[in-house]
Design an enzyme around this catalytic site. Sequence first.
Site, PDB file in Angstrom:
ATOM      1  N   GLU A  23       0.866  -1.179   0.000  1.00  0.00           N
ATOM      2  CA  GLU A  23       0.000   0.000   0.000  1.00  0.00           C
ATOM      3  C   GLU A  23       0.905   1.232   0.000  1.00  0.00           C
ATOM      4  OE1 GLU A  23      -2.223  -0.094   3.577  1.00  0.00           O
ATOM      5  OE2 GLU A  23      -3.014  -2.111   3.244  1.00  0.00           O
TER       6      GLU A  23
ATOM      7  N   ASP B 163      -3.813   7.912  11.315  1.00  0.00           N
ATOM      8  CA  ASP B 163      -2.390   7.628  11.420  1.00  0.00           C
ATOM      9  C   ASP B 163      -1.794   8.118  12.730  1.00  0.00           C
ATOM     10  OD1 ASP B 163      -2.297   6.518   8.846  1.00  0.00           O
ATOM     11  OD2 ASP B 163      -2.231   8.514   7.965  1.00  0.00           O
TER      12      ASP B 163
END
Length: 283
Positions: free
Chosen positions: A64, A75
């Site tokens: 990815e 994140d």
Amino acid sequence: MNSATVENAARTTGNLAGLRSVLAEAKAEGRSALVGYLPAGFPTVEAGVRAATAMIEGGCDIVEIGLPHSDPVMDGPVIQTADTIALRGGVRISDVIATVGEVHAATGAPVLCMTYWNPVDRYGQERFAADLAAVGGAGCILPDLPVEESATWRAAAEKHDLATVFVVAPSSRDERLATITAAGSGFVYAASIMGVTGTRQSVGEGARGLVERTRATTDLPVCVGLGVSSGAQAADVASFADGVIVGSAFVKRLLDAGDDLAGGLAGVRELAGELAAGVRGRR
């Protein structure tokens, strides 16, 4: 699956079909697929391509490539740091798409783009899908795109033979899981714990239950991410999931190496090998 098998599967079937083929081959071998993540443009665009290629060389089946974002929702601090470095370096969406293409061309492996929705919408949904497909991209992981608002994107993705991967979480109710998985393609990204990405001592007790509940709604492979950082953890997740997703641990190897790119690449390759051994040892 050796690198030649991965290359042949991805290049002869292309895009979404290539992703499906690699996941199916891993299942046929009685193991989970290993999925690695890195943001584009980190530590530079060129070095990011080399690092993602090293992940495949070390044992990852799928990669990815993240589209760096200034205000990430999902994140943790490690990936946020990498995103900041990439953004300060001037990374653009065109660089992200080019990274996807170069890694796929170099390895033959399926390469997806993981991105928050706003950059795709601003770039143009049809344009993004067309450009991603043109370089051999396998699809998009879209953690913050509501299924109810995804029809236009999904039509563009289907037109260009791209996977649309949605994220499910332990908080997702069974009926919500069914709605999400019915709209997705390629695989389902199961977030093993609530919270942001990052390495952890344990992946989360709810991961196995989430995989079981998700599988009850779909035939798509279910890949687990958020927290895996060692071969032992990869082996644990591989005992119940179709894929093991690792991101922050790879990013940390590059961050820890500092200006020593050769050392960082060696660290990434070494970690991929450890994780690959883990996913191959428990199914």
